[in-house]
Each structure stands twice: as structure tokens, then as C-alpha cells.
Design an enzyme around this catalytic site. Structure first.
Site, PDB file in Angstrom:
ATOM      1  CB  CYS A 237     -13.936   1.304  -0.282  1.00 27.36           C
ATOM      2  SG  CYS A 237     -13.312   2.978  -0.110  1.00 27.36           S
TER       3      CYS A 237
ATOM      4  NE  ARG B 228     -10.283  -5.073   0.368  1.00 26.96           N
ATOM      5  CZ  ARG B 228      -9.503  -4.094   0.855  1.00 26.96           C
ATOM      6  NH1 ARG B 228     -10.055  -3.027   1.407  1.00 26.96           N
ATOM      7  NH2 ARG B 228      -8.188  -4.142   0.747  1.00 26.96           N
TER       8      ARG B 228
ATOM      9  NE  ARG C 230      -3.863   0.660   1.850  1.00 30.36           N
ATOM     10  CZ  ARG C 230      -5.103   0.780   2.339  1.00 30.36           C
ATOM     11  NH1 ARG C 230      -5.334   1.508   3.411  1.00 30.36           N
ATOM     12  NH2 ARG C 230      -6.114   0.158   1.773  1.00 30.36           N
TER      13      ARG C 230
ATOM     14  CG  ASP D 207     -13.340   6.538  -1.556  1.00 26.29           C
ATOM     15  OD1 ASP D 207     -13.384   6.328  -0.324  1.00 26.29           O
ATOM     16  OD2 ASP D 207     -12.271   6.505  -2.215  1.00 26.29           O
TER      17      ASP D 207
ATOM     18  CG  HIS E  41      -8.353   0.179  -3.057  1.00 28.47           C
ATOM     19  ND1 HIS E  41      -7.615  -0.920  -2.665  1.00 28.47           N
ATOM     20  CD2 HIS E  41      -9.011   0.598  -1.944  1.00 28.47           C
ATOM     21  CE1 HIS E  41      -7.816  -1.133  -1.367  1.00 28.47           C
ATOM     22  NE2 HIS E  41      -8.647  -0.242  -0.917  1.00 28.47           N
TER      23      HIS E  41
ATOM     24  CD  GLN F 208     -12.974  -1.816  -0.826  1.00 27.76           C
ATOM     25  OE1 GLN F 208     -12.224  -1.748   0.122  1.00 27.76           O
ATOM     26  NE2 GLN F 208     -14.197  -2.320  -0.730  1.00 27.76           N
TER      27      GLN F 208
HETATM   28  N1  NVA Z   1      -9.760   6.879  -1.658  1.00 26.67           N
HETATM   29  C1  NVA Z   1      -9.438   6.432  -0.323  1.00 26.67           C
HETATM   30  C2  NVA Z   1      -9.710   4.973  -0.175  1.00 26.67           C
HETATM   31  C3  NVA Z   1      -9.469   4.444   1.213  1.00 26.67           C
HETATM   32  C4  NVA Z   1      -9.676   2.971   1.314  1.00 26.67           C
HETATM   33  C5  NVA Z   1      -7.982   6.741  -0.016  1.00 26.67           C
HETATM   34  O1  NVA Z   1      -7.143   6.541  -0.906  1.00 26.67           O
HETATM   35  O2  NVA Z   1      -7.690   7.197   1.077  1.00 26.67           O
HETATM   36  N1   CP Z   2     -11.199   0.069   2.242  1.00 21.20           N
HETATM   37  C1   CP Z   2      -9.945  -0.018   2.681  1.00 21.20           C
HETATM   38  O1   CP Z   2      -9.000  -0.245   1.931  1.00 21.20           O
HETATM   39  O2   CP Z   2      -9.819   0.119   4.025  1.00 21.20           O
HETATM   40  P1   CP Z   2      -8.454   0.322   4.843  1.00 21.20           P
HETATM   41  O3   CP Z   2      -7.908   1.661   4.457  1.00 21.20           O
HETATM   42  O4   CP Z   2      -8.893   0.264   6.274  1.00 21.20           O
HETATM   43  O5   CP Z   2      -7.505  -0.779   4.511  1.00 21.20           O
END
Ligand code: NVA
Ligand code: CP
Length: 303
Positions: free
Chosen positions: A259, A287, A102, A219, A129, A132
Site C-alpha cells: 500500500c 486509489r 483518516r 505492509d 483501510h 486501499q
Molecule cells: N498500516 C499503515 C498503512 C499506511 C497506509 C499505517 O496505518 O500506518
Molecule cells: N497507502 C496510503 O494510504 O498512503 P498514504 O498514507 O500516503 O495516504
């Protein structure tokens, strides 16, 4: 399929294969049927950003598959002090069997795949992502019995979720309508792909996008790394909210997906969130199952 770097890399057949295996693994888990396909395997999980779902579902999923998850906070690794990702890829390839990462820059994920010789899984970048969205497609299919022919609507920021949903939805036969403010469109690469489909629509009108939708997504307005823009974004996204007005024009049995984490009264009202909480927390659960399928297909010998 050697890696999971972004939805764009997956064929329709590969997406369906992942979803079918995810359904099977979910059934096996719920019925106590052993499925230790990754016995003796180790997954390194590199995090440059925070996580609740991704970390816990990968870690638990790896245990359930008989393998060993290794949490690697980037700030505790030498990449946090500037060691090139290309070298990290070549070193970790000597120790472990797969990497979930990540991070911010999609190029970092692509570089790991290029320089390492083990499967790489994208656990979220600024661009995409995919884990997800595989869980999202799995959840929609559970509720609706199919994907092909459904209408997906996304309202909000043209971010990593929007990019992956657009590609995943179109590749599985859904029509996709996206409502974003003008300066917050999805990535150019996503739009170039989507514009080849007659059933794709990009608008600045959430009501138009939600009309007759089977599933509505949103989101956060400020993603990880954009905290400094939160106030500007709150103004820009005013009106781009899932609320009763939006739900009123969708199909009567429309699902809502998020998500998570969710910001009540920003991208979604607390009322709509709670009315659709079962679907949203099934999505979070999935997930686990979808990622187990990805790990088995990439890292395991499925008998
Ligand atoms: N768009 C959000 C998704 C979090 C799971 C982010 O990147 O923070
Ligand atoms: N939706 C998602 O990726 O959640 P986290 O940021 O908690 O991993």
C-alpha cells in the site's frame, strides 16, 4: 451502500459494483471522456494522521468529478481541541455533501456516520483501510483478469491492511493465507469472520503462507501511531519479509502489492520491490479510480 466504514460492511455485489465503476472511470479519464458526476458537491477530508496518496487521490479525484475537495487538518479544527465528533458530524452535515476521515479509532468513523446525515468514507483507521483494499482488488483483477479462485498471501503485521485484505479477499472468492508473529495477529473481529472460511489460513510461517500464492502483500511493521514501538517491532518481525525465498515458493507469475510507504530491507527487499514496482505503482494509481467510484456511488447521481 450509504457509507464506506469498513470492508466488513460491503457485500460481494457492492465490491464488484465499485470495481466495475472504477474500471469505467479509469477508462473515461484515460480517453478524455467527461465524468463530472459530482458537480457542485463538496467533500470534507479530515486528517488526524499524515498522508500522501489518500489526500492527493481524493483531492484530485474530486476535482476530476467536478466537485470541490476541502482539506481539514484535525489539529486546525475544534475536534483537535476536544469538540465531540458527534457535534462535528451534525455541523458538517449542514455544509457539505460527504466526509472522508483518516483517524486512529474506528469508533470515530462510526460515530460520524451515526450522528451526521451525509456519506462517510473511512480513509484509514487503526482497524481498517477499505479504500486501499478496493484499489488493491482492482489492481489484482487488472493483472489476473479475475479474483475468484486466486490465492492471496499477506506477510507481516496483523494491522489495518491485514484486516481489510482478509475480508476483501475472502468476500471476492480468494483464498487468503496470512503469516504474522504470534503477538501481532489481525483483529479478533476479522479472525471471527475469516474462520468461517475453509480457504483462510493463519500461520507464523511466511513460506507456508506464500506457497503457490498469486499475489503477495505486506505492509509496514510499525503503523502510524506506533512509532515508539519501531525497534521492538523490528525484532518481532524479523523473518516476516517479502524476499527471494518467499517469492520462490509463490506462483512464477505472482504479483507483489504494497500500500506504501515501503521500508526497504524491512518488510520487503529493495530487489523484490523494484522487480514488482509496476504492479505496486499501478496499485497506488488505482486509489484514484477506486475512490472516485466510491464517491460517485455514495454522493452522486450517476447517469
Ligand atoms: N498500516 C499503515 C498503512 C499506511 C497506509 C499505517 O496505518 O500506518
Ligand atoms: N497507502 C496510503 O494510504 O498512503 P498514504 O498514507 O500516503 O495516504
Amino acid at each position: 451502500m450509504k457509507h464506506l466504514l469498513k470492508m466488513m460492511d460491503l457485500s460481494t455485489e457492492e465490491i464488484i459494483e465499485i470495481l466495475n465503476l472504477a474500471d469505467q472511470l479509469k477508462y473515461e479519464l484515460k480517453h478524455g471522456i467527461p465524468h463530472d458526476h459530482l458537480k457542485g458537491k463538496t467533500l470534507g477530508m479530515i486528517f488526524r494522521k499524515a498522508s500522501t496518496r489518500t489526500r492527493v487521490s481524493f483531492e484530485t479525484g474530486m476535482y476530476q468529478l467536478g466537485g470541490n475537495p476541502l482539506y481539514l487538518s484535525a489539529s486546525d479544527m475544534q475536534i483537535g481541541r476536544g469538540e465531540p465528533i458527534q457535534d462535528t458530524a451534525r455541523v458538517l452535515s449542514r455544509y457539505i455533501d460527504g466526509i472522508m476521515i483518516r483517524t486512529f479509532d474506528q469508533a470515530e468513523v462510526e460515530n460520524l456516520a451515526e450522528y451526521g446525515n451525509i456519506p462517510i468514507i473511512n480513509g484509514l483507521t487503526d482497524l481498517s483501510h477499505p479504500c486501499q483494499v478496493l484499489a488493491d482488488l482492482m489492481t489484482i483483477r487488472e493483472y489476473k483478469g479475475k479474483l475468484d479462485g486466486l490465492k492471496m498471501c499477506y506477510i507481516g503485521d496483523g494491522n489495518n491492511m491485514a484486516n481489510s485484505l482478509i475480508v476483501g479477499g475472502l468476500k471476492t472468492g480468494m483464498s487468503v493465507s496470512v503469516a504474522c508473529p504470534e503477538n501481532y495477529h489481525p483483529a479478533a473481529t476479522t479472525l471471527a469472520f475469516a474462520k468461517k472460511y475453509d480457504c483462510f489460513e493463519l500461520t507464523d510461517d511466511p513460506i507456508k503462507a506464500a506457497k503457490d500464492a498469486d499475489v503477495i502483500f505486506t505492509d509496514v511493521w510499525a503503523s502510524m501511531g506506533q512509532e515508539g514501538e519501531a525497534e521492538i517491532r523490528k525484532k518481532a518481525f524479523k523473518g516476516f519479509q517479502i524476499n527471494d525465498e518467499v517469492m520462490a515458493v509463490a506462483k512464477p507469475d505472482a504479483m507483489v502489492q504494497h500500500c506504501l510507504p515501503a521500508h526497504r530491507e524491512e518488510e520487503i527487499t529493495a530487489k523484490v520491490f523494484e522487480e514488482h514496482a509496476n504492479e505496486i505503482f499501478d496499485e497506488a494509481e488505482n486509489r484514484l479510480h477506486a475512490q472516485k467510484a466510491v464517491m460517485v456511488l455514495l454522493m452522486g447521481n450517476k447517469d
